[in-house]
Design a protein around this motif. Structure first.
Motif, PDB file in Angstrom:
ATOM      1  N   ARG A   1       4.129  -8.460   5.837  1.00 41.14           N
ATOM      2  CA  ARG A   1       4.291  -7.706   4.617  1.00 41.14           C
ATOM      3  C   ARG A   1       4.104  -8.446   3.338  1.00 41.14           C
ATOM      4  O   ARG A   1       3.157  -8.224   2.308  1.00 41.14           O
ATOM      5  N   VAL A   2       4.548  -9.882   3.349  1.00 44.01           N
ATOM      6  CA  VAL A   2       4.240 -10.750   2.052  1.00 44.01           C
ATOM      7  C   VAL A   2       2.812 -11.069   2.171  1.00 44.01           C
ATOM      8  O   VAL A   2       2.270 -11.212   0.945  1.00 44.01           O
TER       9      VAL A   2
ATOM     10  N   GLU B   1      -3.577  -8.646  -1.599  1.00 38.51           N
ATOM     11  CA  GLU B   1      -3.966  -7.566  -2.844  1.00 38.51           C
ATOM     12  C   GLU B   1      -3.910  -8.397  -4.105  1.00 38.51           C
ATOM     13  O   GLU B   1      -4.690  -7.934  -4.862  1.00 38.51           O
ATOM     14  N   TYR B   2      -3.088  -9.159  -4.397  1.00 40.55           N
ATOM     15  CA  TYR B   2      -3.081  -9.625  -5.617  1.00 40.55           C
ATOM     16  C   TYR B   2      -4.431 -10.794  -5.857  1.00 40.55           C
ATOM     17  O   TYR B   2      -4.891 -10.459  -6.868  1.00 40.55           O
TER      18      TYR B   2
ATOM     19  N   GLU C   1       5.107  -9.654  -8.464  1.00 41.16           N
ATOM     20  CA  GLU C   1       6.181  -8.903  -8.211  1.00 41.16           C
ATOM     21  C   GLU C   1       6.208  -7.980  -6.701  1.00 41.16           C
ATOM     22  O   GLU C   1       5.129  -7.715  -6.299  1.00 41.16           O
ATOM     23  N   TYR C   2       7.248  -8.208  -6.101  1.00 40.03           N
ATOM     24  CA  TYR C   2       7.095  -7.436  -4.450  1.00 40.03           C
ATOM     25  C   TYR C   2       8.790  -6.900  -4.589  1.00 40.03           C
ATOM     26  O   TYR C   2       9.848  -7.899  -4.492  1.00 40.03           O
ATOM     27  N   ASN C   3       8.823  -5.683  -4.317  1.00 38.21           N
ATOM     28  CA  ASN C   3      10.004  -4.970  -4.016  1.00 38.21           C
ATOM     29  C   ASN C   3      11.189  -5.340  -5.122  1.00 38.21           C
ATOM     30  O   ASN C   3      12.282  -5.954  -4.822  1.00 38.21           O
TER      31      ASN C   3
ATOM     32  N   VAL D   1       0.714  -8.627   0.564  1.00 38.70           N
ATOM     33  CA  VAL D   1       1.064  -8.501  -0.927  1.00 38.70           C
ATOM     34  C   VAL D   1       0.211  -9.501  -1.818  1.00 38.70           C
ATOM     35  O   VAL D   1      -0.384  -9.368  -2.734  1.00 38.70           O
TER      36      VAL D   1
END
Length: 82
Positions: free
Chosen positions: A67-68, A74-75, A11-13, A71
């Motif tokens: 940005r992506v 991080e995942y 999930e992102y935004n 994410v």
């Protein structure tokens, strides 16, 4: 460290991103797509001072890639893949 899957979603935004691991020698790279969006290929690269950063392939979508890519990273860290 766990075995990284070839594809996963996150999930992102408020959107679900489909992430596919790509086999690009020398790079950690992924194709990232969301319904209704153009796919983005992100790759982890090093600058001249050996600092890692996320970039898009082809170039031109750097802001999105940073940005992506963050994410995705991080995942992967949360799942103990990297």
């Amino acid at each position: 460290m766990n075995q990284e899957p070839n594809s996963f979603s996150l999930e992102y935004n408020g959107r679900t991103l489909q992430v596919e691991k790509l086999n690009l020698p020398g790079y950690r790279a992924y194709r990232v797509s969301a319904e209704g969006s153009i796919s983005l290929i992100v790759a982890r690269a090093k600058d001249f001072e050996a600092h890692h950063f996320w970039t898009s392939i082809p170039e031109g979508r750097q802001v999105e890639a940073e940005r992506v890519g963050a994410v995705v990273e991080e995942y992967l860290r949360a799942k103990n893949y990297i």
